[in-house]
Scaffold this active site. Structure first.
Site, PDB file in Angstrom:
ATOM      1  N   HIS A   1       0.853  -1.185   0.000  1.00  0.00           N
ATOM      2  CA  HIS A   1       0.000   0.000   0.000  1.00  0.00           C
ATOM      3  C   HIS A   1       0.892   1.239   0.000  1.00  0.00           C
ATOM      4  CE1 HIS A   1      -3.875  -1.988   1.753  1.00  0.00           C
ATOM      5  NE2 HIS A   1      -3.294  -2.757   0.837  1.00  0.00           N
TER       6      HIS A   1
ATOM      7  N   GLU B   1       1.157   3.863   1.838  1.00  0.00           N
ATOM      8  CA  GLU B   1       1.763   4.258   3.110  1.00  0.00           C
ATOM      9  C   GLU B   1       2.926   3.341   3.485  1.00  0.00           C
ATOM     10  OE1 GLU B   1      -2.655   5.359   3.298  1.00  0.00           O
ATOM     11  OE2 GLU B   1      -1.461   3.684   2.557  1.00  0.00           O
TER      12      GLU B   1
ATOM     13  N   CYS C   1      -5.776   2.370   5.740  1.00  0.00           N
ATOM     14  CA  CYS C   1      -6.487   1.151   6.109  1.00  0.00           C
ATOM     15  C   CYS C   1      -5.925   0.633   7.439  1.00  0.00           C
ATOM     16  CB  CYS C   1      -6.340   0.106   5.008  1.00  0.00           C
ATOM     17  SG  CYS C   1      -4.694  -0.668   4.964  1.00  0.00           S
TER      18      CYS C   1
ATOM     19  N   CYS D   1      -2.182  -0.262   7.247  1.00  0.00           N
ATOM     20  CA  CYS D   1      -1.323   0.919   7.151  1.00  0.00           C
ATOM     21  C   CYS D   1      -1.288   1.703   8.461  1.00  0.00           C
ATOM     22  CB  CYS D   1      -1.777   1.800   5.997  1.00  0.00           C
ATOM     23  SG  CYS D   1      -1.502   1.027   4.391  1.00  0.00           S
TER      24      CYS D   1
END
Length: 158
Positions: A55, A57, A85, A88
């Site tokens: 992801h 991040e 999320c 993350c």
């Protein structure tokens, strides 16, 4: 928001758009800032790397930590194009930045097909009620390693 904050948020949004348009992954981007300098960048790379943890991040945290030669981002700020999320957020808490700015919300992401509501529900459910079965196994042997860690004189705590 200040001009500085808007500039860094725009950098995160630009990474999201560029990554999406190049087929790298979904429409998510993130920059990590120390002072007035971007020290880490990431766009979602799940599809292109076959890595479900890639992801924006997480990619940006890895980049910033590599660039700063540290595993803590204590004096940094994170600007991410969307509310992080659960995975993350866990990574963000481990990295310990001082602040997180996010653009779109998790509800905006869900409307675009990126719905994390199941994960939020699963994290609060008892182990025996989760969709993916979680079984505690071999605890007696596994906790011995923690005892060894506690006795280790040259450990790096974090």
């Amino acid at each position: 928001m200040t001009d500085r904050e808007l500039r860094f948020m725009q950098a995160a949004v630009d990474l999201a758009r560029n990554g999406m348009n190049k087929g790298v992954g979904g429409p998510f981007g993130c920059v990590i800032v120390k002072g007035d300098t971007i020290v880490g960048r990431g766009c979602n790379s799940v599809a292109s790397s076959n890595d479900p943890t890639a992801h924006a991040e997480v990619v940006a945290i890895r980049d910033a930590c590599k660039n700063l030669q540290t595993f803590q981002l204590t004096d940094c700020e994170i600007y991410t194009s969307c509310e992080p999320c659960p995975m993350c957020m866990g990574a963000i808490y481990w990295a310990r930045p001082k602040k997180v700015y996010f653009g779109a919300t998790r509800h905006d992401a869900a409307a675009a097909g990126f719905d994390d509501s199941l994960i939020y529900q699963e994290l609060t459910a008892p182990f025996h009620d989760r969709i993916i079965e979680c079984v505690n196994l071999g605890r007696e042997k596994a906790v011995v390693v923690f005892d060894e860690w506690n006795d280790k004189s040259d450990k790096v705590t974090y």
